[in-house]
Design a protein around this motif. Sequence first.
Motif, short mmCIF file in Angstrom:
data_model
loop_
_atom_site.label_atom_id
_atom_site.label_comp_id
_atom_site.label_asym_id
_atom_site.label_seq_id
_atom_site.Cartn_x
_atom_site.Cartn_y
_atom_site.Cartn_z
N MET A 1 0.75 -1.01 -0.14
CA MET A 1 -0.08 -0.41 0.11
C MET A 1 0.43 0.87 -0.78
SD MET A 1 -2.82 1.34 0.30
CE MET A 1 -3.94 0.64 0.83
N ARG A 2 2.64 1.17 1.08
CA ARG A 2 2.25 2.55 0.98
C ARG A 2 3.74 2.80 -0.61
NH1 ARG A 2 4.40 4.80 5.02
NH2 ARG A 2 4.12 3.32 6.64
N GLU A 3 3.70 1.46 -1.24
CA GLU A 3 4.27 2.03 -2.47
C GLU A 3 3.79 2.88 -3.45
OE1 GLU A 3 7.24 -0.86 -5.74
OE2 GLU A 3 6.25 -2.22 -4.05
N PHE A 4 1.97 1.90 -3.65
CA PHE A 4 1.38 2.57 -4.38
C PHE A 4 1.59 3.97 -4.08
CE2 PHE A 4 0.22 -1.87 -5.79
CZ PHE A 4 0.28 -1.76 -6.47
N ASP A 5 0.85 4.26 -3.03
CA ASP A 5 0.95 5.12 -2.39
C ASP A 5 1.76 6.46 -3.27
OD1 ASP A 5 -0.68 7.30 -1.35
OD2 ASP A 5 -0.46 7.54 0.74
N ASP A 6 2.83 5.69 -2.38
CA ASP A 6 4.48 6.56 -3.00
C ASP A 6 4.58 6.99 -4.71
OD1 ASP A 6 5.32 6.98 -0.27
OD2 ASP A 6 6.59 5.29 -0.22
N ASP A 7 4.22 6.54 -5.18
CA ASP A 7 3.99 6.03 -7.03
C ASP A 7 2.35 6.87 -7.54
OD1 ASP A 7 5.07 6.21 -8.91
OD2 ASP A 7 3.67 4.08 -9.93
N GLY A 8 1.66 7.43 -6.23
CA GLY A 8 0.82 8.65 -6.90
C GLY A 8 -0.37 7.28 -6.99
N ARG A 9 -0.49 6.20 -6.17
CA ARG A 9 -1.03 5.24 -6.85
C ARG A 9 -2.40 4.97 -6.39
NH1 ARG A 9 0.26 2.19 -11.47
NH2 ARG A 9 -1.88 1.28 -11.30
N ILE A 10 -2.49 5.71 -5.52
CA ILE A 10 -3.69 5.57 -4.37
C ILE A 10 -5.04 6.77 -4.30
CG2 ILE A 10 -4.99 5.09 -1.63
CD1 ILE A 10 -3.05 3.00 -2.74
N TRP A 11 -6.16 6.79 -3.85
CA TRP A 11 -6.83 7.70 -4.45
C TRP A 11 -8.02 8.48 -3.09
CZ3 TRP A 11 -8.46 12.62 -5.95
CH2 TRP A 11 -9.80 13.32 -5.70
N TRP A 12 -7.06 9.14 -2.37
CA TRP A 12 -7.85 9.30 -0.79
C TRP A 12 -9.12 9.68 -0.95
CZ3 TRP A 12 -5.61 6.18 2.79
CH2 TRP A 12 -4.52 5.76 2.49
N GLY A 13 -9.52 10.28 -1.92
CA GLY A 13 -10.80 11.37 -2.11
C GLY A 13 -9.94 13.07 -2.02
N PRO A 14 -10.80 13.65 -3.04
CA PRO A 14 -10.91 14.98 -3.06
C PRO A 14 -10.28 16.16 -1.84
CG PRO A 14 -13.06 14.62 -2.72
CD PRO A 14 -12.56 13.47 -2.68
N THR A 15 -10.79 15.59 0.05
CA THR A 15 -10.26 16.29 1.10
C THR A 15 -9.00 15.39 1.40
OG1 THR A 15 -11.82 14.79 1.91
CG2 THR A 15 -12.29 16.94 1.06
#
Length: 276
Positions: A1-15
């Motif tokens: 999950m952290r790797e995907f997040d660092d790569d900009g592959r996780i969407w956390w919603g507009p806020t």
Amino acid sequence: MREFDDDGRIWWGPTGEARPSIKRYLNEVADLVPRTLWTKESVGSNRSSKNEQRAIFAGAASFDTPKPSALIERIIQIAASSSDIVLDSFAGSGTTGHAVLKLNAQDSGSRRFVMIETESYADTLTAERVRRVMTGYGEAKKEVQGLGGGFDYYTVGEPMFLADDNLNEAVGTEAIRAYVAYSEGIPTDDQTTVENPHSPYLLGLNRETAWIFHYEPDRATSLDMDFLAGLRFGASTGAGKPGTVIIYADRCLLSAAFMTKHGIIFKKIPRDITRF
């Protein structure tokens, strides 16, 4: 999950506080992305479908969630040929029937529709819409010519069987006889009425088989020698005894050997006879 997040592959919603979702790019899911966009200009919208309803039913929106007939037309054009039968098990406002009639009028097709609706508006809305688009609706400048066509309207009666798998005898003898004839697969040309020269219990007859339904609503029935003696075949009846005789009754008093010898098959009528 952290790797995907660092790569900009996780969407956390507009806020940035929403439940995380994985981003997938077009080149990764090309085969899953719709390649055709149906716009409201080509297949209608919720607003256009309600306007269509108001025009058919003189200004009143008769159904909360009608579908645009243009949308159903498009689906039918893709999924069915010009002679297919279209089934809609949740007919609602009757859009499917409307769409089928429109397509037939456009291309002289012979499509047919079967629509099912269990709500109280089945006749006053679902079927009524089809009646109106067949014959035409509206007045003056808003008049819409009828599409032609026709349909049969049926209601479902009492169930043939009760919860305990016994016959629902409240449907009546005629309906029960018709059901047994259907379940036995008796050809229409071989089916008989109670007014025949062989037996009032005869359901059907051909050279190979006779089907007999020995049923009385107010008493239990028996397959025995007395009953067989009352059957009439040969001589003036115009038909000899076939090789196989299928007889329904509440109980059988004949031996298996006797029935085998004479080509008799016994079938018990599924009903509770303890009340007799």
